[in-house]
Design a protein around this motif. Structure first.
Motif, PDB file in Angstrom:
ATOM      1  N   PRO A  67       0.814  -1.215   0.000  1.00  0.00           N
ATOM      2  CA  PRO A  67       0.000   0.000   0.000  1.00  0.00           C
ATOM      3  C   PRO A  67       0.852   1.272   0.000  1.00  0.00           C
ATOM      4  O   PRO A  67       1.929   1.321   0.591  1.00  0.00           O
ATOM      5  N   VAL A  68       0.351   2.279  -0.675  1.00  0.00           N
ATOM      6  CA  VAL A  68       0.926   3.620  -0.649  1.00  0.00           C
ATOM      7  C   VAL A  68      -0.221   4.598  -0.365  1.00  0.00           C
ATOM      8  O   VAL A  68      -1.389   4.277  -0.595  1.00  0.00           O
ATOM      9  N   ILE A  88      -8.249  18.361   2.454  1.00  0.00           N
ATOM     10  CA  ILE A  88      -7.243  17.317   2.245  1.00  0.00           C
ATOM     11  C   ILE A  88      -7.951  15.990   2.017  1.00  0.00           C
ATOM     12  O   ILE A  88      -8.795  15.561   2.830  1.00  0.00           O
ATOM     13  N   PHE A  89      -7.601  15.315   0.905  1.00  0.00           N
ATOM     14  CA  PHE A  89      -8.182  14.029   0.536  1.00  0.00           C
ATOM     15  C   PHE A  89      -7.075  12.981   0.625  1.00  0.00           C
ATOM     16  O   PHE A  89      -6.070  13.046  -0.101  1.00  0.00           O
ATOM     17  N   THR A  90      -7.249  12.019   1.517  1.00  0.00           N
ATOM     18  CA  THR A  90      -6.252  10.976   1.754  1.00  0.00           C
ATOM     19  C   THR A  90      -6.799   9.626   1.282  1.00  0.00           C
ATOM     20  O   THR A  90      -7.911   9.231   1.676  1.00  0.00           O
ATOM     21  N   THR A  91      -6.023   8.943   0.423  1.00  0.00           N
ATOM     22  CA  THR A  91      -6.461   7.666  -0.149  1.00  0.00           C
ATOM     23  C   THR A  91      -5.328   6.653  -0.051  1.00  0.00           C
ATOM     24  O   THR A  91      -4.184   6.953  -0.461  1.00  0.00           O
ATOM     25  N   ALA A  92      -5.614   5.468   0.499  1.00  0.00           N
ATOM     26  CA  ALA A  92      -4.666   4.354   0.513  1.00  0.00           C
ATOM     27  C   ALA A  92      -4.878   3.529  -0.752  1.00  0.00           C
ATOM     28  O   ALA A  92      -6.008   3.120  -1.052  1.00  0.00           O
ATOM     29  N   ILE A  93      -3.810   3.300  -1.522  1.00  0.00           N
ATOM     30  CA  ILE A  93      -3.893   2.652  -2.835  1.00  0.00           C
ATOM     31  C   ILE A  93      -3.050   1.384  -2.827  1.00  0.00           C
ATOM     32  O   ILE A  93      -1.909   1.383  -2.342  1.00  0.00           O
ATOM     33  N   ILE A  94      -3.611   0.285  -3.396  1.00  0.00           N
ATOM     34  CA  ILE A  94      -2.899  -0.994  -3.501  1.00  0.00           C
ATOM     35  C   ILE A  94      -3.038  -1.482  -4.938  1.00  0.00           C
ATOM     36  O   ILE A  94      -4.151  -1.595  -5.468  1.00  0.00           O
ATOM     37  N   ALA A  95      -1.921  -1.740  -5.566  1.00  0.00           N
ATOM     38  CA  ALA A  95      -1.927  -2.260  -6.947  1.00  0.00           C
ATOM     39  C   ALA A  95      -2.187  -3.756  -6.937  1.00  0.00           C
ATOM     40  O   ALA A  95      -1.643  -4.492  -6.106  1.00  0.00           O
ATOM     41  N   ASN A  96      -3.019  -4.220  -7.908  1.00  0.00           N
ATOM     42  CA  ASN A  96      -3.383  -5.642  -7.965  1.00  0.00           C
ATOM     43  C   ASN A  96      -2.530  -6.441  -8.942  1.00  0.00           C
ATOM     44  O   ASN A  96      -2.382  -7.659  -8.794  1.00  0.00           O
ATOM     45  N   GLU A  97      -1.948  -5.803  -9.965  1.00  0.00           N
ATOM     46  CA  GLU A  97      -1.202  -6.528 -10.992  1.00  0.00           C
ATOM     47  C   GLU A  97      -0.044  -5.674 -11.480  1.00  0.00           C
ATOM     48  O   GLU A  97      -0.080  -4.440 -11.390  1.00  0.00           O
TER      49      GLU A  97
END
Length: 550
Positions: free
Chosen positions: A291-292, A342-351
């Motif tokens: 996650p980033v 402020i908009f904070t989003t945790a992102i996880i790449a699937n592929e």
């Protein structure tokens, strides 16, 4: 020899008490006078009505003055004098009149029990006729910017108080505009200015006004009231009394235009709008399953934080994301309002592979150039590499984990805490030493502060028909008097256990929280409060705290 003297003293006291207890309604004279004539535009006029009898406070009808003047609640005083065995009594009403316009007006005659006063003709000079005269105190209001604005566009409204004497204290009401949000910006600024060859000290207060509907409106100006010390410099009299002054700023007309028909998107009018982003950890390459955090900040000038819209982040399907609740905040910078969301989003790449995040566009209306612009967050391309440990399960959950690799050293924890505590105490001492003196212009206190009760403020609130300020002072007085937390006027009316004062407190509560609002007068409330005395039982209860408080 002692006995005859005692008898004479006894009969004299009885006679004095009987004389003072007799109701006196035999009024023979009624006089009216003003403190200045002519008066300058925007200047308060003090009207004094005196009767040679002890009369009730409400026996004088002054509603006829409201045709030409704004009338503050009068202060009523009664006095008794005994000279050579002759008793004289008097009642005095003092009014503060504020003329609605310039011209010549007649203060009508007052009548009590068939006795009439003489009418007074008062001349109020226009502003143009009074500019060359040296004024002791006056108030001006100005708009920073154009008087033609768009709906929901923030404008800045400055109020400047000019005074040449010694201002002991002052109170400034807020401007009023129907259907608009008004808030104070920053702190009062003290300075000086030269007007018509006269050096004045100044106090400037800034407000932000945001109209919520279009049309033609007039900003009702604030009213300043305060005390100025009168000193006779020719006699070096530095113990002179103070006098009350009252001034009103000039009204300002504005034109509020509707949203332009060619604007597309959520309506946002500002002086400047920017979009920025930050990645944690900062990197140009992502890893599958790791996650980033993406943090997007929307900043705007001349906008309240509640006006900032949400952003539409169109993320590709190769990502899983978890968005937090946006955080909005506002601050003052150089006399202007600055807002951020402020908009904070945790992102996880699937592929693995190349990943493209589309640009984010936010249309807004530039209040400086009067045209539509677009704030853009550019598109971004990432390279996603495969996870080193093989495939990543679909049910991965991002949760923080606390791992203890070695025993906890309690001495180290206590040592660090002690250092933090000492640093905090040192910062408090520095702030106390460097604290700046407060301005003479009073501001609205925060609700969380604990303030002492002030008799003068209660009297002023009752005399100037300010129910909100009167209620605040009464609640502070209740907490001080009964040594307990008093949260409402109803609770205070039960604690005082006096029917007269309780009735006036209930009237004040209905004025503040009732469905219908009428002209409120605080003279009777202040008189009832002034005459209130705690009972002996109540005093004992106040001194002894309960052994088992609930």
């Amino acid at each position: 020899m002692v006995k005859p003297l005692f008898i004479l003293t006894y009969y004299f006291c009885i006679s004095l008490c009987l004389t003072l207890s007799l109701p006196v309604f035999a009024i023979s004279t009624l006089q009216s006078q003003v403190d200045k004539n002519p008066a300058l535009a925007g200047e308060a006029i003090t009207l004094t009505v005196s009767a040679d009898a002890r009369l009730a406070a409400d026996v004088l009808n002054y509603r006829q003055l409201e045709q030409y003047f704004r009338v503050m609640v009068p202060s009523v005083s009664q006095s008794t004098q005994i000279i050579n065995g002759v008793s004289t009594q008097s009642t005095r009403w003092s009014f503060t009149l504020f003329p609605f316009s310039s011209g010549t007006f007649t203060i009508p005659a007052f009548e009590i029990n068939g006795v009439r006063s003489e009418p007074i003709e008062v001349t109020v000079l226009a502003e143009s006729a009074s500019t060359d005269a040296a004024r002791e105190l006056f108030v001006e209001a100005t708009l920073q910017g154009s008087e033609e604005i768009y709906v929901q566009q923030m404008l800045y409204y400055d109020v400047v108080i000019y005074f040449s004497g010694d201002l002991q204290r002052g109170n400034l009401t807020e401007p009023q505009l129907e259907g608009a949000e008004i808030s104070r910006v920053g702190q009062d600024v003290e300075g000086s200015a030269l007007v018509n060859g006269v050096r004045y000290r100044t106090i400037t207060r800034r407000y932000s006004i945001t109209p919520q509907r279009s049309g033609s409106f007039t900003i009702a100006p604030p009213l300043f009231s305060g005390d100025v010390i009168e000193r006779d410099t020719s006699r070096y009299n530095y113990f002179a009394r103070s006098k009350t002054v009252m001034q009103e700023a000039n009204p300002i007309a504005i034109q509020v235009k509707p949203q332009p028909s060619n604007f597309s998107g959520s309506w946002l009018v500002a002086g400047l709008v920017t979009l920025t982003e930050e990645w944690q950890p900062a990197q140009s390459e992502l890893t599958v399953g790791e996650p980033v955090t993406r943090i997007i900040t929307l900043s705007a000038v001349d906008v309240a934080s509640s006006q900032l819209p949400d952003l539409n982040q169109q993320l590709p399907p190769q990502l899983r994301f978890y968005q937090e609740q946006p955080q909005a905040k506002g601050a003052e910078r150089s006399g202007r309002q600055v807002a951020q969301k402020i908009f904070t989003t945790a992102i996880i790449a699937n592929e693995a592979g190349d990943l493209s995040l589309p640009e984010i566009r936010l249309p807004w209306w530039n209040s400086q150039t009067n045209r539509q612009e677009v704030a853009v967050l550019p598109a971004r391309v990432f390279s996603v590499k495969a996870a080193s440990g093989g495939a990543v399960p679909d049910n991965i959950v991002v949760t923080p984990t606390l791992v203890s690799e070695r025993p906890i050293n309690h001495w180290q924890w206590n040592y660090t805490s002690t250092l933090l505590l000492l640093g905090w105490l040192l910062s408090l001492i520095i702030l106390g030493v460097l604290k700046k003196p407060q301005s003479v212009l009073t501001a609205v206190p925060e609700a969380a502060e604990r303030r002492p009760f002030a008799d003068k403020l209660l009297k002023q609130a009752c005399q100037t028909a300010a129910p909100k300020q009167a209620a605040e002072q009464l609640l502070l007085w209740g907490q001080q008097q009964f040594a307990r937390q008093v949260l409402s006027l109803e609770q205070l009316s039960l604690l005082v256990a006096d029917p007269v004062l309780a009735a006036e407190l209930n009237k004040l509560a209905r004025q503040l929280y009732g469905a219908e609002h009428s002209a409120w007068q605080g003279t009777a409330l202040y008189q009832a409060w002034h005459n209130w005395r705690p009972s002996k039982t109540a005093t004992i209860k106040q001194r002894l705290a309960p052994l088992y408080p609930h």
